[in-house]
Design a protein around this motif. Structure first.
Motif, PDB file in Angstrom:
ATOM      1  N   ASP A   1      58.270 -18.933  80.808  1.00 20.25           N
ATOM      2  CA  ASP A   1      58.793 -18.298  79.748  1.00 20.25           C
ATOM      3  C   ASP A   1      58.429 -16.918  80.188  1.00 20.25           C
ATOM      4  O   ASP A   1      59.268 -15.516  80.424  1.00 20.25           O
ATOM      5  CB  ASP A   1      59.377 -18.320  77.860  1.00 20.25           C
ATOM      6  CG  ASP A   1      59.592 -19.385  77.977  1.00 20.25           C
ATOM      7  OD1 ASP A   1      61.150 -19.587  78.367  1.00 20.25           O
ATOM      8  OD2 ASP A   1      59.838 -19.314  76.179  1.00 20.25           O
TER       9      ASP A   1
ATOM     10  N   THR B   1      56.620 -16.492  82.980  1.00 19.95           N
ATOM     11  CA  THR B   1      57.009 -16.099  84.544  1.00 19.95           C
ATOM     12  C   THR B   1      58.443 -15.545  84.823  1.00 19.95           C
ATOM     13  O   THR B   1      58.700 -15.106  85.499  1.00 19.95           O
ATOM     14  CB  THR B   1      56.797 -17.039  85.379  1.00 19.95           C
ATOM     15  OG1 THR B   1      55.697 -17.405  84.406  1.00 19.95           O
ATOM     16  CG2 THR B   1      56.419 -16.813  86.380  1.00 19.95           C
ATOM     17  N   VAL B   2      59.694 -16.070  83.980  1.00 18.79           N
ATOM     18  CA  VAL B   2      61.166 -16.395  84.765  1.00 18.79           C
ATOM     19  C   VAL B   2      61.787 -15.169  83.229  1.00 18.79           C
ATOM     20  O   VAL B   2      61.835 -15.827  82.850  1.00 18.79           O
ATOM     21  CB  VAL B   2      61.411 -17.609  84.670  1.00 18.79           C
ATOM     22  CG1 VAL B   2      63.315 -17.894  84.994  1.00 18.79           C
ATOM     23  CG2 VAL B   2      60.473 -18.637  85.297  1.00 18.79           C
ATOM     24  N   GLU B   3      62.022 -14.240  84.907  1.00 19.35           N
ATOM     25  CA  GLU B   3      63.048 -13.410  83.498  1.00 19.35           C
ATOM     26  C   GLU B   3      64.548 -13.992  83.166  1.00 19.35           C
ATOM     27  O   GLU B   3      64.854 -15.128  83.258  1.00 19.35           O
ATOM     28  CB  GLU B   3      63.809 -12.444  84.310  1.00 19.35           C
ATOM     29  CG  GLU B   3      64.658 -11.593  84.477  1.00 19.35           C
ATOM     30  CD  GLU B   3      64.961 -10.767  85.491  1.00 19.35           C
ATOM     31  OE1 GLU B   3      66.815  -9.695  84.747  1.00 19.35           O
ATOM     32  OE2 GLU B   3      64.991 -10.096  86.661  1.00 19.35           O
ATOM     33  N   GLN B   4      64.083 -13.655  81.471  1.00 21.78           N
ATOM     34  CA  GLN B   4      65.542 -14.613  81.004  1.00 21.78           C
ATOM     35  C   GLN B   4      66.101 -13.892  80.933  1.00 21.78           C
ATOM     36  O   GLN B   4      67.573 -14.776  80.378  1.00 21.78           O
ATOM     37  CB  GLN B   4      64.486 -14.491  79.746  1.00 21.78           C
ATOM     38  CG  GLN B   4      63.045 -15.666  79.278  1.00 21.78           C
ATOM     39  CD  GLN B   4      63.295 -16.677  80.015  1.00 21.78           C
ATOM     40  OE1 GLN B   4      63.819 -17.433  78.883  1.00 21.78           O
ATOM     41  NE2 GLN B   4      62.328 -17.043  80.650  1.00 21.78           N
ATOM     42  N   ASP B   5      66.982 -12.479  81.358  1.00 19.58           N
ATOM     43  CA  ASP B   5      68.005 -12.368  80.908  1.00 19.58           C
ATOM     44  C   ASP B   5      69.011 -12.809  82.246  1.00 19.58           C
ATOM     45  O   ASP B   5      68.803 -12.620  83.461  1.00 19.58           O
ATOM     46  CB  ASP B   5      68.298 -10.946  80.598  1.00 19.58           C
ATOM     47  CG  ASP B   5      66.960  -9.900  80.191  1.00 19.58           C
ATOM     48  OD1 ASP B   5      67.515 -10.854  78.745  1.00 19.58           O
ATOM     49  OD2 ASP B   5      66.455  -9.044  79.997  1.00 19.58           O
TER      50      ASP B   5
ATOM     51  N   ARG C   1      72.743 -12.539  84.256  1.00 21.12           N
ATOM     52  CA  ARG C   1      73.968 -11.434  84.098  1.00 21.12           C
ATOM     53  C   ARG C   1      73.860 -11.970  85.851  1.00 21.12           C
ATOM     54  O   ARG C   1      74.053 -12.509  86.466  1.00 21.12           O
ATOM     55  CB  ARG C   1      72.610  -9.884  85.073  1.00 21.12           C
ATOM     56  CG  ARG C   1      71.867 -10.180  86.408  1.00 21.12           C
ATOM     57  CD  ARG C   1      71.158  -9.029  86.725  1.00 21.12           C
ATOM     58  NE  ARG C   1      70.628  -8.881  87.747  1.00 21.12           N
ATOM     59  CZ  ARG C   1      70.685  -8.527  89.203  1.00 21.12           C
ATOM     60  NH1 ARG C   1      72.042  -8.782  88.856  1.00 21.12           N
ATOM     61  NH2 ARG C   1      70.615  -9.038  90.269  1.00 21.12           N
TER      62      ARG C   1
END
Length: 95
Positions: free
Chosen positions: A79, A81-85, A87
């Protein structure tokens, strides 16, 4: 797949130089050879067996020594490290 044991075929150095393609094809087909020089064995040529899978017991033995992972710590690291959004990568393009 286990291939049956085959007796090696003797091939002289002279034959090998003249027919290396034939010997190479034979190796690919699983045939072993004994390279000879003046009728005396010089070397063994055996095909390399490439495994397609690892036996279950061997895989379990490898992972038996692996450190235990804490699922909550792993999730926290992911969580962070990795972008949560999410798109749409095509948003704003003419595609």
């Amino acid at each position: 797949m286990v291939l049956p044991k085959r007796h090696p075929t003797d091939v002289s150095v002279r034959q090998f130089v003249a027919n290396s393609g034939t010997v190479t094809r034979g190796l690919r087909q699983g045939r072993p050879y004994v390279l000879t020089l003046n009728g005396e064995p010089l070397a063994q040529m055996i095909p390399i067996r490439r495994r397609r899978s690892v036996p279950k017991d061997e895989a379990l033995a490898i992972f038996a020594t692996a450190p235990l992972l804490d699922a909550a710590d792993l999730r926290d690291d992911l969580d962070a490290t990795v972008e949560q959004d999410l798109r749409d990568p095509y948003e704003g393009t003419d595609l």
